[in-house]
Design an enzyme around this catalytic site. Sequence first.
Site, PDB file in Angstrom:
ATOM      1  CG  ASP A 182      49.745  37.251  43.424  1.00 21.03           C
ATOM      2  OD1 ASP A 182      48.607  37.414  43.900  1.00 21.03           O
ATOM      3  OD2 ASP A 182      49.998  36.426  42.528  1.00 21.03           O
ATOM      4  CE  LYS A 241      42.573  37.792  45.950  1.00 21.23           C
ATOM      5  NZ  LYS A 241      43.701  37.630  45.020  1.00 21.23           N
ATOM      6  CD  GLU A 286      44.755  39.246  41.638  1.00 23.54           C
ATOM      7  OE1 GLU A 286      44.130  38.454  40.916  1.00 23.54           O
ATOM      8  OE2 GLU A 286      44.723  39.197  42.876  1.00 23.54           O
ATOM      9  CG  ASP A 331      44.390  36.530  36.788  1.00 24.64           C
ATOM     10  OD1 ASP A 331      44.527  35.359  37.200  1.00 24.64           O
ATOM     11  OD2 ASP A 331      44.757  37.527  37.432  1.00 24.64           O
TER      12      ASP A 331
END
Length: 582
Positions: free
Chosen positions: A24, A86, A164, A186
Amino acid sequence: MRVRRSPAGRAVVSGLRMAIVGIDLGTTNSLVSVWQDGKAVLIPNALGETLTPSVVGIDAKGEVVIGREARERLVTHADSTIGSFKRWMGTARETTLARGRVFRPEELSALILRSLKTDAEAFLGTEVKEAVISVPAYFNDLQRKATLDAGRLAGLKVERLINEPTAAALAYGLGEVSEGKFLVFDLGGGTFDVSILDKYEGVMEVRATAGDNFLGGNDFTEALTALAMRKLGKSYGDLSRPEQARVSRAAEAGKVGLSRARQSELTIRFDDGEQTVMLDRDEFEAECAPLLRRLRHPLERAIRDSSLRTQEIDQVVLVGGATRMPMIRALVTRLMGRLPLSNIDPDTTVCLGATVQSALKSRDAALEDVVMTDVCPYTLGIAVLDRRDRGGQMVVAPLLERNSTVPVSRSDQFFTVADKQAQIAVEVYQGENLRPSDNIYLGKIDVPVPVKPAGEEGIDVRFTYDINGALEVEVTVLSTKVKKVAIFQNTSGLSEAELKVRFAALESIKMPPREQAENKALIARAERLYAEATGDTRQELRALITDFESEISRGDPRDWPDLRQRLTEMLNAVERMPILPE
Ligand code: AMP
């Protein structure tokens, strides 16, 4: 994504084959895990922790600093340390960390991946070459390519990118959920994803996915920063970089504090002295109202695209650290009309799911029964000339609509628009917008056609989106039946030559020895506290740091754990969390 039942008897004896790890690669933290003895096991880093902060720095010796130590250095060495990169994956944005050393977001991610790979190798005692890496479902093609490049730059073959929320569902769904429809909400550090899944008769089907790539816990930290600055009568933009770093760190702690208590006190050292501000959960929540509104839209869109009514969704699963904020739980509860499930760890679920996927890939016998289907997150189409009576502009004609279940294949016909036209350019785009320039350009196929009057010659364009997220475009000239085929997705963003050069450059950056990791992280923490403190506390910290360093350099490594324990206790005493009880 679809995974078929593995044929009986294809069990693999663990330990005899090369391990594939699940990763992850998060905005805030990254994790790695491996499939062992029928379950996903989290792998600790050199500090013995399973969460590695996604922060990278370069120290004075030119060595790379990763994880917790780097996170401490965000305050003390703001110019040579970076986090949250990211968010910039898929862009050409560059960061300078050391003189003459400029990094693209995929290179920074590669350094994190390399560190996780090293941790996994130390844990497993064998080389790790393959990984399944999770990405936000809503990552577009450029962001996915950048992630694949990051893997390659870290010396990893990326077996699969897994969405994800799909990973979360996979980790969760295997054990807990019986049958039914569930929604995964999420909210991580920098991205927001909603997925709706349906589990029936051993099949896990992703019905719809939606999200926002620029909305996450960081935005809530920024809202809290804005609130605190306003109350202090200061402007964040006018602060020095070290001051900004100290404010952000205090705001992050304040935000986490407000998840536990109704009030949180922030003490911040500015260059002209220390100041304290008291924050209240209610005022923080009021400040976040615009962010809460932005969460609504993807949620509604995913539900609409899934063709389900809210009442038909059986369970709601919260994933991502930012869902720990009470206002998020309250919002989801209100909008979905039910309490979300609370028995899962929002930090580790995605990584464990990526590992379940890696085990599915290697056909582990324990997972015989799972079949997974996924959807394509964006609409795919080609650029065409709109009708002349409407102005004759270029627009995108969709061939595969977003949230089509994959694998999927669809075709349409297109015709020449000019007399004497000898070629048709098939330009492929990804996105929801009408105009080509507002979408992501994936590539082009030029198809020669026999010259005929406008509209009398044409092509059949077939899009096939496969389980790996690769788009195959097949163009057939209607009159001659001549075919041209191209694959558009999941190829690397950087050229081979560029990757080679960057790989070599990254290889040349040294990683510090693992046995020093805990000492270095502790010193970085003490130095950060030093930078934040004033007066006597500073003197005390200086003595603690220099004593610790000299004892470490002189002493027997077997004494290090005790020395660290002593220093940790003293630092804990200095760093009392400034939070009032509820
Ligand atoms: P993730 O990317 O899933 O690790 O999520 C990280 C985000 O969750 C960061 O923005 C954190 O600040 C946030 N976060 C983690 N724990 C908490 C908490 N207890 N309260 C509020 N936000 C949190």
